[in-house]
Design an enzyme around this catalytic site. Structure first.
Site, PDB file in Angstrom:
ATOM      1  N   HIS A  62      40.051  40.235  44.642  1.00  0.00           N
ATOM      2  CA  HIS A  62      38.657  40.435  44.240  1.00  0.00           C
ATOM      3  C   HIS A  62      38.464  40.513  42.727  1.00  0.00           C
ATOM      4  O   HIS A  62      37.643  39.816  42.152  1.00  0.00           O
ATOM      5  CB  HIS A  62      38.119  41.745  44.849  1.00  0.00           C
ATOM      6  CG  HIS A  62      38.278  41.857  46.328  1.00  0.00           C
ATOM      7  ND1 HIS A  62      37.452  41.214  47.234  1.00  0.00           N
ATOM      8  CD2 HIS A  62      39.163  42.573  47.068  1.00  0.00           C
ATOM      9  CE1 HIS A  62      37.836  41.533  48.468  1.00  0.00           C
ATOM     10  NE2 HIS A  62      38.864  42.333  48.396  1.00  0.00           N
TER      11      HIS A  62
HETATM   12  O1  RIB Z   1      36.019  46.062  47.307  1.00  0.00           O
HETATM   13  C1  RIB Z   1      37.055  45.570  46.501  1.00  0.00           C
HETATM   14  C2  RIB Z   1      37.243  46.421  45.286  1.00  0.00           C
HETATM   15  O2  RIB Z   1      37.640  47.737  45.667  1.00  0.00           O
HETATM   16  C3  RIB Z   1      38.359  45.918  44.363  1.00  0.00           C
HETATM   17  O3  RIB Z   1      38.075  46.249  43.044  1.00  0.00           O
HETATM   18  C4  RIB Z   1      39.561  46.680  44.840  1.00  0.00           C
HETATM   19  O4  RIB Z   1      40.568  46.819  43.826  1.00  0.00           O
HETATM   20  C5  RIB Z   1      38.944  48.021  45.148  1.00  0.00           C
HETATM   21  O5  RIB Z   1      38.831  48.724  43.913  1.00  0.00           O
END
Ligand code: RIB
Ligand code: CA
Length: 311
Positions: free
Chosen positions: A241
């Site tokens: 992500h």
């Molecule tokens: O939902 C995904 C996010 O939440 C990313 O930043 C992951 O590292 C967690 O922090």
């Protein structure tokens, strides 16, 4: 001229890839990094952050400890299932020992970095938005020194937590609402809709691991993350992500965005942490540029190509 960048992060496996991406991108100059609570507790994220910098040979970058908890209510959940109890896929010890810790508190380091920058600074938020909210609330005089805030978080559709929200916004909805509704600094939001579309598969990870000893350590930290994705989503592919937020912050316009007024549900019910989008965009509320479209093959190839430079 490289753009000055501050990264606030909760490493976290995908955070580790994202930080490596920033450090391997000549368009940006990472001036400071701050560890927030999030995927795991703040002490672990702070240690992990300094391990990642050491892996990249960048112990010169000031690294400070940020928020230990949300602004108002206790954190709803952490993410050891995805990131391991150590936050790096139970492979933290494969990384070098943590590098030096800056003695300043996170928001203080952010403020000093903004004061020392001759150009507008890009703030990249890869975890809960507590530190960003504290910065904006405690030093509104510094907002003009921020060129933009790029946030990985939110979702136009389903979330990824026990509640209905996405993890980063759900962790501190009050902070998220503050950052996403303020009129002073342009915000680009990179939600699950686009990050889940940009999942990378086993061959992508294996090829990156082969780039050298550092990428081997980095990719090894994703083994648990990869198994959990397979268990939960049934495919051998992972959404890194945070790398999409860094790619957008590094090469503005990589993600195609649409402006929307946003809000974040701060009630204590099942809707807590849900991102509320005003699709009509009627009144004069501040708009957030929400990234909803991307050339997936191009973006995933670019992320891999850049991180390979870690060696
Ligand atoms: O939902 C995904 C996010 O939440 C990313 O930043 C992951 O590292 C967690 O922090
Ligand atoms: Ca993160």
């Amino acid at each position: 001229m490289p753009v000055p960048m501050i990264i606030d992060t909760d490493p976290g496996v995908d955070d580790a890839f994202a930080i490596a991406l920033a450090l391997c991108s000549p368009e940006v100059d990472v001036r400071a990094v701050v560890a927030t609570y999030g995927n795991v507790g703040r002490d672990r994220t702070f240690s992990n952050l300094r391990r990642i910098l050491a892996l990249a040979g960048r112990g010169d970058i000031p690294a400070a400890a940020g928020a230990q908890r949300p602004l108002v209510h206790p954190q709803g959940e952490t993410a050891p299932d995805w990131h391991g109890a150590d936050g790096l896929g139970l492979r933290a010890d494969d990384f070098p020992a943590p590098g030096p810790a800056d003695p300043r508190q996170g928001v203080e380091l952010m403020a000093d970095t903004l004061l020392g920058a001759a150009e507008p600074v890009t703030l990249v938020c890869l975890g809960p938005l507590t530190d960003a909210a504290l910065l904006l609330a405690s030093r509104p005089d510094l907002a003009p020194r921020l060129g933009r805030i790029v946030v990985m978080g939110g979702s136009m559709g389903a979330g990824n937590t026990r509640g209905a929200g996405e993890f980063n916004l759900y962790a501190d909805p009050e902070a998220a609402h503050r950052v996403l509704t303020q009129p002073d600094v342009p915000v680009t939001l990179v939600p699950l809709d686009v990050t889940m579309a940009c999942r990378v598969d086993g061959p992508w990870l294996d090829e990156l691991a082969g780039a050298g000893p550092r990428t081997t350590v980095l990719v090894s930290s994703a083994a648990l993350y990869r198994r959990t994705f397979l268990d939960r989503h049934g495919s051998d592919s992972v959404a890194l992500h945070d790398t999409l937020a860094v790619l957008e912050a590094t090469v503005p316009g990589t993600l195609r965005t649409t402006p929307f007024p946003l809000a974040v549900a701060c009630s204590q019910g099942p809707e807590r942490g849900v991102m509320v989008v005003d699709r009509r965009g009627g009144d004069d509320a501040p708009r957030v540029d929400v990234a909803l479209d991307v050339d997936v093959p191009s973006a995933t190839a670019e992320v891999g190509r850049r991180i390979r430079a870690l060696g």
